[in-house]
Write a protein that holds these residues in place. Structure first.
Motif, PDB file in Angstrom:
ATOM      1  N   ALA A 103       0.841  -1.213   0.000  1.00 36.67           N
ATOM      2  CA  ALA A 103       0.000   0.000   0.000  1.00 36.67           C
ATOM      3  C   ALA A 103       0.865   1.249   0.000  1.00 36.67           C
ATOM      4  CB  ALA A 103      -0.928  -0.001   1.208  1.00 36.67           C
ATOM      5  N   PHE A 104       1.983   1.197   0.697  1.00 36.72           N
ATOM      6  CA  PHE A 104       2.960   2.282   0.701  1.00 36.72           C
ATOM      7  C   PHE A 104       4.240   1.751   1.329  1.00 36.72           C
ATOM      8  CE2 PHE A 104      -0.183   3.134   4.152  1.00 36.72           C
ATOM      9  CZ  PHE A 104       0.580   2.738   5.233  1.00 36.72           C
ATOM     10  N   ALA A 105       5.312   2.510   1.158  1.00 34.70           N
ATOM     11  CA  ALA A 105       6.616   2.111   1.705  1.00 34.70           C
ATOM     12  C   ALA A 105       7.007   3.033   2.851  1.00 34.70           C
ATOM     13  CB  ALA A 105       7.677   2.158   0.617  1.00 34.70           C
ATOM     14  N   VAL A 106       7.607   2.435   3.887  1.00 34.56           N
ATOM     15  CA  VAL A 106       8.084   3.198   5.045  1.00 34.56           C
ATOM     16  C   VAL A 106       9.491   2.727   5.366  1.00 34.56           C
ATOM     17  CG1 VAL A 106       7.747   3.740   7.484  1.00 34.56           C
ATOM     18  CG2 VAL A 106       5.760   3.512   5.973  1.00 34.56           C
ATOM     19  N   GLU A 107      10.449   3.621   5.263  1.00 33.84           N
ATOM     20  CA  GLU A 107      11.834   3.250   5.554  1.00 33.84           C
ATOM     21  C   GLU A 107      12.142   3.325   7.048  1.00 33.84           C
ATOM     22  OE1 GLU A 107      14.536   5.536   3.257  1.00 33.84           O
ATOM     23  OE2 GLU A 107      13.734   4.893   1.321  1.00 33.84           O
ATOM     24  N   THR A 108      11.649   4.356   7.684  1.00 33.37           N
ATOM     25  CA  THR A 108      11.908   4.552   9.112  1.00 33.37           C
ATOM     26  C   THR A 108      10.592   4.634   9.862  1.00 33.37           C
ATOM     27  OG1 THR A 108      13.917   5.801   8.602  1.00 33.37           O
ATOM     28  CG2 THR A 108      13.051   5.995  10.833  1.00 33.37           C
ATOM     29  N   MET A 109      10.403   3.715  10.785  1.00 29.40           N
ATOM     30  CA  MET A 109       9.171   3.707  11.565  1.00 29.40           C
ATOM     31  C   MET A 109       9.194   4.861  12.584  1.00 29.40           C
ATOM     32  SD  MET A 109       7.174   1.298  10.590  1.00 29.40           S
ATOM     33  CE  MET A 109       7.140  -0.306   9.770  1.00 29.40           C
ATOM     34  N   PRO A 110       8.234   5.766  12.537  1.00 27.71           N
ATOM     35  CA  PRO A 110       8.204   6.864  13.513  1.00 27.71           C
ATOM     36  C   PRO A 110       7.705   6.376  14.868  1.00 27.71           C
ATOM     37  CG  PRO A 110       6.276   6.972  12.125  1.00 27.71           C
ATOM     38  CD  PRO A 110       7.121   5.841  11.593  1.00 27.71           C
ATOM     39  N   ASP A 111       7.997   7.150  15.904  1.00 26.30           N
ATOM     40  CA  ASP A 111       7.450   6.828  17.220  1.00 26.30           C
ATOM     41  C   ASP A 111       5.941   7.016  17.189  1.00 26.30           C
ATOM     42  OD1 ASP A 111       9.948   6.299  18.323  1.00 26.30           O
ATOM     43  OD2 ASP A 111      10.281   8.406  18.870  1.00 26.30           O
ATOM     44  N   LEU A 112       5.249   6.112  17.812  1.00 23.47           N
ATOM     45  CA  LEU A 112       3.792   6.179  17.833  1.00 23.47           C
ATOM     46  C   LEU A 112       3.345   6.783  19.153  1.00 23.47           C
ATOM     47  CD1 LEU A 112       1.459   3.333  16.574  1.00 23.47           C
ATOM     48  CD2 LEU A 112       0.787   4.927  18.364  1.00 23.47           C
ATOM     49  N   PHE A 113       2.712   7.945  19.075  1.00 19.09           N
ATOM     50  CA  PHE A 113       2.253   8.643  20.277  1.00 19.09           C
ATOM     51  C   PHE A 113       0.734   8.557  20.370  1.00 19.09           C
ATOM     52  CE2 PHE A 113       6.208  10.831  19.058  1.00 19.09           C
ATOM     53  CZ  PHE A 113       6.934  10.670  20.232  1.00 19.09           C
ATOM     54  N   LEU A 114       0.271   8.380  21.592  1.00 15.23           N
ATOM     55  CA  LEU A 114      -1.168   8.360  21.848  1.00 15.23           C
ATOM     56  C   LEU A 114      -1.552   9.562  22.705  1.00 15.23           C
ATOM     57  CD1 LEU A 114      -1.847   4.597  22.702  1.00 15.23           C
ATOM     58  CD2 LEU A 114      -2.240   5.761  20.531  1.00 15.23           C
ATOM     59  N   GLU A 115      -2.701  10.121  22.397  1.00 11.57           N
ATOM     60  CA  GLU A 115      -3.246  11.218  23.176  1.00 11.57           C
ATOM     61  C   GLU A 115      -4.660  10.877  23.611  1.00 11.57           C
ATOM     62  OE1 GLU A 115      -0.968  15.110  21.286  1.00 11.57           O
ATOM     63  OE2 GLU A 115      -3.006  14.624  20.623  1.00 11.57           O
ATOM     64  N   ILE A 116      -5.101  11.536  24.684  1.00 13.75           N
ATOM     65  CA  ILE A 116      -6.483  11.383  25.122  1.00 13.75           C
ATOM     66  C   ILE A 116      -7.276  12.547  24.526  1.00 13.75           C
ATOM     67  CG2 ILE A 116      -8.050  11.339  27.098  1.00 13.75           C
ATOM     68  CD1 ILE A 116      -5.752  10.175  28.738  1.00 13.75           C
ATOM     69  N   PRO A 117      -8.216  12.282  23.620  1.00 15.82           N
ATOM     70  CA  PRO A 117      -8.976  13.368  22.980  1.00 15.82           C
ATOM     71  C   PRO A 117      -9.736  14.214  23.994  1.00 15.82           C
ATOM     72  CG  PRO A 117      -9.317  11.281  21.841  1.00 15.82           C
ATOM     73  CD  PRO A 117      -8.630  10.959  23.120  1.00 15.82           C
TER      74      PRO A 117
END
Length: 559
Positions: free
Chosen positions: A27-41
């Motif tokens: 579907a797409f290419a990703v070379e570097t996985m970014p940090d995944l951040f979660l927020e409380i809406p």
């Protein structure tokens, strides 16, 4: 690990797997996985958690955020997880709504941990030095010290709750020009009280405390020191008055709920040779030079606009030099991992140059040295600025403020705003016994819960099962959600060095409780439901008590 931590980890793991599947599918290419951040809406309709991961990837994937979000959601597998549904909002936010069942383990955690609920081991094994107030010992404590005391003491408590081994420290400024001036003032007043016609220093300390000290000294020792050589007598008078002042400072702070682990003397830096040792270290590093007979520090090499004097042409070290040696003592001699100072706004310009000097000494000032800059406060009565001082002089005494509104209100109000905010301390509101007074509002919620529990002890059916799943009302879920945030609020307050986050949290928790209490009767005929609701308010009482404990404020059982 708290239930929210477990949920966060699960959502991150599920999202990461979805990203891997999307990449594997082409579907797409990703070379570097970014940090995944979660927020409380902020808006509850957006779910319990949200991530902007789709907005972090367009540059790598060459795809729009919305497409990335849709692709990720299509690949997310929620079976067996706490996730009820996943939705896309706006340009590509991914929102996670949880199954209602996640709420109940929160109450089980609180019941199990009790007074330790909210604690973490994030900084376990690390030492933390917090230096605050450090008032000039030549006079009494004033209102500026009061705000710094509340901020510093609560920050120390927050650090303790995150696992640090905390040392509260008071830096006694018992060296330098202010002590010389103090001695001149004491000596002049002493001689005047004994009948000598001597002038009082133009820049001397005019406070009544100087006169009172010398009256007491004469009452204890008479005039036997009048014939003593002036320099020797001044040293004696300084020692006498400083000890009296420090005793009073310790007494005032104890009444304010503050107790220090270390009282560090500035003079000890001179007596121990620490000043000279630090100068040698800076010279060896090539960070000093001589100009106009003075020794200078190359502050400009660390981002400052100008260099700073370390030792004056007369051979006397500057305050800056003493401060460098003091912090070298904390980091190098005593080995603290992290050091925090609470300073007034007038010290703002001192922060960068001190950080530069510490860096020159090989200390990681960027990560382990912080200064909390504290702004001024105005006292208001009837909407107008008031002085309120019972003593002559310019400063409002700490004891006057405590006598007026009490310790709890003083500490709470000083932390209603972040330290870097100016704010008005409303004396009338602080003494008002109504829901408009935030500290009364929070303490009343605690007392009300205690009253309910006392009244219902005999009504509870010990044989009835504890079925927390009977809690299904939106006000019940909302209260549990606020309770679940407490551990994260402590970590956020420590990370941002902002104790007002805990103060505001207690208000939010009290508000959630009152909303629940107004909507849901605790005393009901259904004994199983009643037992579940009692468990909910018991958890609320415990968390309010824990939060107020961090703030150094009492949690009354009756009001």
């Amino acid at each position: 690990m708290y239930i929210r931590d477990k949920i966060s980890e699960q959502i991150k793991e599920i999202t990461a797997k979805a990203l891997d599947k999307a990449v594997a599918s082409g579907a797409f290419a990703v070379e570097t996985m970014p940090d995944l951040f979660l927020e409380i809406p902020r808006e509850k309709e957006h779910g319990e958690y949200s991530t902007n991961i789709a907005m972090q990837l367009p540059k790598q994937t060459k795809k729009p955020p919305r497409f990335i979000a849709e692709t990720l959601v299509a690949n997310i597998e929620t079976e067996g997880s706490c996730i009820d549904s996943v939705e896309i909002a706006g340009p590509g936010f991914i929102n996670f709504k949880l199954k209602k069942s996640w709420h109940y383990p929160v109450l089980e955690e609180i019941a199990a941990m009790k007074k330790d609920y909210g604690r973490s081991q994030k900084h376990a094994g690390k030492t933390f030095n917090l230096e605050f107030i450090s008032a000039n010992p030549t006079g009494p404590m004033h209102m500026g010290n009061a705000r710094g005391g509340a901020i510093g003491d609560i920050l120390a408590s927050i650090a303790d709750w995150t696992g640090y081994e905390v040392t509260r420290e008071f830096y006694i400024n018992d060296a330098g020009n202010q002590i010389v001036k103090f001695g001149d003032s004491l000596d002049a007043r002493y001689r005047q009280l004994l009948g000598e016609d001597v002038p009082f220093p133009e820049d001397g300390y005019q406070g009544e405390d100087i006169t009172e000290h010398m009256k007491n000294f004469i009452a204890e020792h008479g005039d036997v020191h009048q014939a003593m050589e002036s320099a020797e007598r001044k040293e004696l008078l300084i020692d006498y008055a400083l000890n009296k002042n420090l005793d009073q400072i310790k007494s005032d702070l104890a009444a304010y709920g503050i107790h220090y682990d270390v009282w560090f003397s500035e003079q000890s830096l001179y007596d121990s040779g620490a000043i000279e040792d630090t100068i040698v270290r800076l010279k060896k590093g090539g960070y000093t030079y001589e100009k106009d007979g003075a020794l200078w520090f190359k502050s400009t090499e660390f981002g400052s606009e100008k260099d700073d004097v370390l030792v004056r042409a007369n051979g006397i070290p500057t305050y800056f030099m003493g401060d460098i040696a003091y912090h070298a003592n904390k980091y190098i001699t005593r080995g603290f991992d992290r050091c925090i100072n609470v300073w007034g706004a007038d010290h703002h310009g001192h922060v960068a140059r001190l950080a530069g000097a510490l860096t020159a000494l090989g200390i990681d000032a960027a990560d382990n040295f912080d200064v909390v800059i504290m702004q001024l406060v105005r006292l208001l009565r009837n909407g107008e600025v008031t002085r309120m001082s019972k003593r002559k002089g310019k400063a409002i005494a700490l004891t006057d403020l405590i006598d007026e509104v009490g310790v709890d209100a003083t500490r709470f109000f000083f932390n209603l705003r972040s330290p870097d905010s100016h704010f008005d301390f409303d004396l009338d509101l602080a003494m008002e016994q109504s829901s408009d007074n935030p500290v009364f509002y929070v303490q009343y919620a605690h007392a009300r819960i205690c009253s309910i529990i006392r009244q219902m002890t005999e009504e509870l059916d010990a044989a009835a099962p504890l079925e927390l799943t009977r809690l299904t009302e939106k006000e019940e879920f909302n209260l549990i959600e606020v309770l679940s945030l407490f551990p994260d609020e402590i970590l956020a307050a420590e990370d941002r060095l902002d104790p007002s986050k805990i103060t505001r949290y207690t208000i939010d928790l009290a508000s959630a409780f009152h909303s629940f209490y107004n909507a849901c009767h605790v005393r009901v005929e259904d004994k199983v439901l009643m037992k579940a609701r009692v468990a909910l308010i018991e958890a609320t009482q415990q968390v309010i008590e824990n939060a107020l404990g961090i703030l150094g404020i009492s949690a009354p059982e009756r009001m």
